[in-house]
Design an enzyme around this catalytic site. Structure first.
Site, PDB file in Angstrom:
ATOM      1  N   LYS A  29      -1.588   2.878  -4.450  1.00 54.57           N
ATOM      2  CA  LYS A  29      -1.920   2.548  -5.841  1.00 54.57           C
ATOM      3  C   LYS A  29      -3.034   1.514  -6.016  1.00 54.57           C
ATOM      4  CE  LYS A  29       0.612   5.383  -7.991  1.00 54.57           C
ATOM      5  NZ  LYS A  29      -0.188   6.549  -7.624  1.00 54.57           N
TER       6      LYS A  29
ATOM      7  N   PRO B 205       0.783  -1.243   0.000  1.00 54.18           N
ATOM      8  CA  PRO B 205       0.000   0.000   0.000  1.00 54.18           C
ATOM      9  C   PRO B 205       0.813   1.291   0.000  1.00 54.18           C
ATOM     10  CG  PRO B 205      -0.068  -1.041   2.164  1.00 54.18           C
ATOM     11  CD  PRO B 205       0.631  -1.997   1.257  1.00 54.18           C
TER      12      PRO B 205
HETATM   13  P1  FAD Z   1     -12.014  -5.737  -3.408  1.00 51.42           P
HETATM   14  O1  FAD Z   1     -12.179  -4.387  -2.817  1.00 51.42           O
HETATM   15  O2  FAD Z   1     -11.277  -6.758  -2.635  1.00 51.42           O
HETATM   16  O3  FAD Z   1     -13.463  -6.262  -3.740  1.00 51.42           O
HETATM   17  C1  FAD Z   1     -13.729  -7.598  -4.096  1.00 51.42           C
HETATM   18  C2  FAD Z   1     -15.152  -7.952  -3.689  1.00 51.42           C
HETATM   19  O4  FAD Z   1     -15.438  -9.266  -4.123  1.00 51.42           O
HETATM   20  C3  FAD Z   1     -15.335  -7.955  -2.186  1.00 51.42           C
HETATM   21  O5  FAD Z   1     -16.466  -7.175  -1.846  1.00 51.42           O
HETATM   22  C4  FAD Z   1     -15.495  -9.416  -1.823  1.00 51.42           C
HETATM   23  O6  FAD Z   1     -16.354  -9.607  -0.702  1.00 51.42           O
HETATM   24  C5  FAD Z   1     -16.097  -9.975  -3.099  1.00 51.42           C
HETATM   25  N1  FAD Z   1     -15.843 -11.410  -3.274  1.00 51.42           N
HETATM   26  C6  FAD Z   1     -14.721 -12.101  -2.993  1.00 51.42           C
HETATM   27  N2  FAD Z   1     -14.860 -13.401  -3.279  1.00 51.42           N
HETATM   28  C7  FAD Z   1     -16.112 -13.546  -3.777  1.00 51.42           C
HETATM   29  C8  FAD Z   1     -16.857 -14.655  -4.244  1.00 51.42           C
HETATM   30  N3  FAD Z   1     -16.330 -15.882  -4.254  1.00 51.42           N
HETATM   31  N4  FAD Z   1     -18.128 -14.452  -4.674  1.00 51.42           N
HETATM   32  C9  FAD Z   1     -18.674 -13.202  -4.665  1.00 51.42           C
HETATM   33  N5  FAD Z   1     -18.006 -12.116  -4.216  1.00 51.42           N
HETATM   34  C10 FAD Z   1     -16.745 -12.277  -3.777  1.00 51.42           C
HETATM   35  N6  FAD Z   1      -5.069   0.448  -1.339  1.00 51.42           N
HETATM   36  C11 FAD Z   1      -4.572   1.666  -1.274  1.00 51.42           C
HETATM   37  O7  FAD Z   1      -4.352   2.283  -2.307  1.00 51.42           O
HETATM   38  N7  FAD Z   1      -4.321   2.231  -0.038  1.00 51.42           N
HETATM   39  C12 FAD Z   1      -4.584   1.572   1.129  1.00 51.42           C
HETATM   40  O8  FAD Z   1      -4.362   2.083   2.209  1.00 51.42           O
HETATM   41  C13 FAD Z   1      -5.095   0.290   1.081  1.00 51.42           C
HETATM   42  N8  FAD Z   1      -5.342  -0.409   2.210  1.00 51.42           N
HETATM   43  C14 FAD Z   1      -5.828  -1.669   2.101  1.00 51.42           C
HETATM   44  C15 FAD Z   1      -6.065  -2.414   3.243  1.00 51.42           C
HETATM   45  C16 FAD Z   1      -6.516  -3.728   3.156  1.00 51.42           C
HETATM   46  C17 FAD Z   1      -6.772  -4.526   4.415  1.00 51.42           C
HETATM   47  C18 FAD Z   1      -6.764  -4.300   1.875  1.00 51.42           C
HETATM   48  C19 FAD Z   1      -7.254  -5.721   1.742  1.00 51.42           C
HETATM   49  C20 FAD Z   1      -6.537  -3.536   0.738  1.00 51.42           C
HETATM   50  C21 FAD Z   1      -6.062  -2.238   0.840  1.00 51.42           C
HETATM   51  N9  FAD Z   1      -5.830  -1.463  -0.299  1.00 51.42           N
HETATM   52  C22 FAD Z   1      -5.329  -0.238  -0.200  1.00 51.42           C
HETATM   53  C23 FAD Z   1      -6.076  -1.951  -1.621  1.00 51.42           C
HETATM   54  C24 FAD Z   1      -7.423  -1.482  -2.155  1.00 51.42           C
HETATM   55  O9  FAD Z   1      -8.353  -1.415  -1.117  1.00 51.42           O
HETATM   56  C25 FAD Z   1      -7.809  -2.481  -3.206  1.00 51.42           C
HETATM   57  O10 FAD Z   1      -6.845  -2.393  -4.246  1.00 51.42           O
HETATM   58  C26 FAD Z   1      -9.209  -2.287  -3.771  1.00 51.42           C
HETATM   59  O11 FAD Z   1     -10.172  -2.566  -2.782  1.00 51.42           O
HETATM   60  C27 FAD Z   1      -9.411  -3.209  -4.966  1.00 51.42           C
HETATM   61  O12 FAD Z   1     -10.765  -3.229  -5.319  1.00 51.42           O
HETATM   62  P2  FAD Z   1     -11.411  -4.523  -5.949  1.00 51.42           P
HETATM   63  O13 FAD Z   1     -12.829  -4.148  -6.201  1.00 51.42           O
HETATM   64  O14 FAD Z   1     -10.594  -4.980  -7.087  1.00 51.42           O
HETATM   65  O15 FAD Z   1     -11.310  -5.644  -4.830  1.00 51.42           O
HETATM   66  C1  DHB Z   2      -3.575   5.877   2.716  1.00 51.79           C
HETATM   67  C2  DHB Z   2      -3.053   4.648   2.474  1.00 51.79           C
HETATM   68  C3  DHB Z   2      -1.881   4.521   1.781  1.00 51.79           C
HETATM   69  O1  DHB Z   2      -1.379   3.320   1.517  1.00 51.79           O
HETATM   70  C4  DHB Z   2      -1.199   5.626   1.331  1.00 51.79           C
HETATM   71  O2  DHB Z   2      -0.023   5.470   0.687  1.00 51.79           O
HETATM   72  C5  DHB Z   2      -1.714   6.859   1.575  1.00 51.79           C
HETATM   73  C6  DHB Z   2      -2.910   6.985   2.267  1.00 51.79           C
HETATM   74  C7  DHB Z   2      -4.842   6.003   3.462  1.00 51.79           C
HETATM   75  O3  DHB Z   2      -5.431   4.986   3.842  1.00 51.79           O
HETATM   76  O4  DHB Z   2      -5.269   7.139   3.689  1.00 51.79           O
END
Ligand code: FAD
Ligand code: DHB
Length: 390
Positions: free
Chosen positions: A297, A293
């Protein structure tokens, strides 16, 4: 039931794709294994690139973001007792980022989807995807103990890193690249004003820290921690005391602490699965790649994937040609690998990495000193942080 596109997952990728397809008149359904409240309860990303903001505007869900989001034109790196500002706007010809939580984006997209009448099935269990090597793929799921089957033209795998879509691809058709980092982040959300108007990334001999925010009254703060740590081992007092040490006395003097609203530990990983298309199955977002993170990105990459994927699907339905769909994986992966490189670089620049020994620490210090004194180095950081072009 029959739809044009079945979307698995209602995270940012699935909701944004659903919204753009809906606006283009392409029939779609979202299947989400969790409840709406569970999805909204996850505290994740907070920094949006301009490209992601433009895409949310195109999806007609940018209203509240523009009213409530905080525009940031720079951030600080704290190192060896001093703070150094990276002037994002000055280094990139005026580009900036917007601070607006993933939870809020998710809520805005869910509200827009409900208002449009598009279908979302929450708590869709045991989702199975089938026949995506054909032009008639199928999706099965169970809801309230009743089995359902959907036939469609395409399945969009937007189901995150632990989802079912990537796992359903035959092992010999996919290549995974992975690096797991030997530390994690503990994150704490608090109803306290941010310690500074802009974000502070902290490089300290006791480990990385990050002071971010969600609003002028709500802080989001992270500390590098051990992978074996549990949230219970990190009382709020211990968390704030450690942050104060890593921030140094001058900045710590401005820190207002308070009880945590949420606290969680996340591992750090670099991961890419190639390709992103398997016949009529298209992967996007965390289902296909993970970044550590540090460079903020993850969410922004989900948005750029959806830009490429939505334009390709809309072009397919408008023109009947699959040229853009055929290019989806290659186009998305070019940008993904650059964001992977940047996130890996920023992670190794700012974290404590004892496994690299004393020489590793000296090289890291030299790289930071170089960054603080070289406009060229700062420009490279800034242009990646604000987001490379789509
Ligand atoms: P997700 O948000 O993971 O969404 C996937 C969805 O699919 C979920 O709602 C899940 O419940 C659902 N799903 C999963 N399996 C199934 C299934 N079998 N059937 C039906 N539904 C299903 N990025 C940053 O840039 N900064 C951050 O600070 C940051 N912190 C993060 C902290 C954590 C704990 C995590 C896990 C990620 C973090 N990220 C962060 C990354 C960012 O949140 C993700 O890149 C973003 O959420 C990606 O979106 P997505 O929709 O691709 O996946
Ligand atoms: C946040 C998370 C990150 O990973 C980052 O580089 C900057 C901000 C946030 O959760 O606000």
């Amino acid at each position: 039931m029959r739809v044009q596109v079945a979307i698995i997952g209602s995270g940012p990728s699935g909701l944004l794709l659903g919204q753009l397809l809906q606006l283009a008149g392409i029939d779609n359904i979202i299947l989400e294994q969790r409840s709406r409240d569970y999805v909204l309860g996850r505290i994740r990303a907070g920094v949006l690139e301009e490209g992601a903001v433009e895409l949310l505007d195109r999806a007609k869900v940018g209203g509240r973001l523009h009213r409530e989001g905080l525009i940031h034109t720079g951030f600080d790196i704290s190192f060896a007792g001093a703070r150094h500002r990276i002037d994002l706007a000055g280094l990139t010809g005026g580009k900036k980022v917007v601070i607006y939580g993933q939870t809020e984006i998710t809520r805005d997209m869910m509200d827009a989807r409900e208002a449009s009448g598009a279908r979302t099935v929450y708590e869709a269990l045991d989702v199975e995807i089938m026949d995506f090597d054909s032009s008639q793929p199928r999706v099965r799921y169970r809801k309230d103990s009743v089995e359902h089957e959907i036939t469609c033209d395409f399945i969009a795998g937007c189901d995150g890193f632990h989802g079912v879509c990537r796992e359903s691809v035959p092992k010999n058709a996919i290549t995974n690249y992975e690096k797991v980092y030997p530390f994690g982040w503990i994150g704490l959300l608090s109803e306290t004003p941010p310690v500074s108007e802009e974000l502070i990334y902290v490089s300290h001999e006791r480990g990385f820290g990050l002071c971010s925010m969600r609003s002028p009254t709500r802080s989001r703060t992270y500390l590098q921690c051990s992978l074996s740590d549990s949230v219970e081992q990190w009382s709020d007092d211990k968390f704030w005391d450690e942050l104060k040490v890593r921030l140094g006395p001058e900045t710590a003097a401005n820190l207002i602490t308070g009880p945590s609203i949420e606290k969680s530990i996340a591992p750090l990983r670099s991961f890419v699965a190639e390709p992103m298309r398997f016949g009529t199955l298209l992967l996007a977002g965390d289902a296909s790649h993970i970044v550590p993170p540090t460079g903020a990105k993850g969410l922004n990459l989900a948005a750029s994937d959806i830009h490429y994927l939505s334009t390709a699907l809309i072009d397919y339905y408008n023109s009947g040609k699959s040229t853009e769909l055929d290019q989806y994986s290659e186009r998305a992966l070019k940008r993904i690998w650059k964001a992977e490189r940047f996130s890996w670089w920023m992670t190794t620049l700012l974290h404590r990495l004892p496994e690299n020994g004393e020489i590793g620490a000296r090289l890291q210090n030299a790289e930071l000193e170089y960054l603080f004194t070289s406009r060229a180095a700062q420009t490279s950081l800034a242009e990646n942080y604000v987001g490379l072009p789509y």
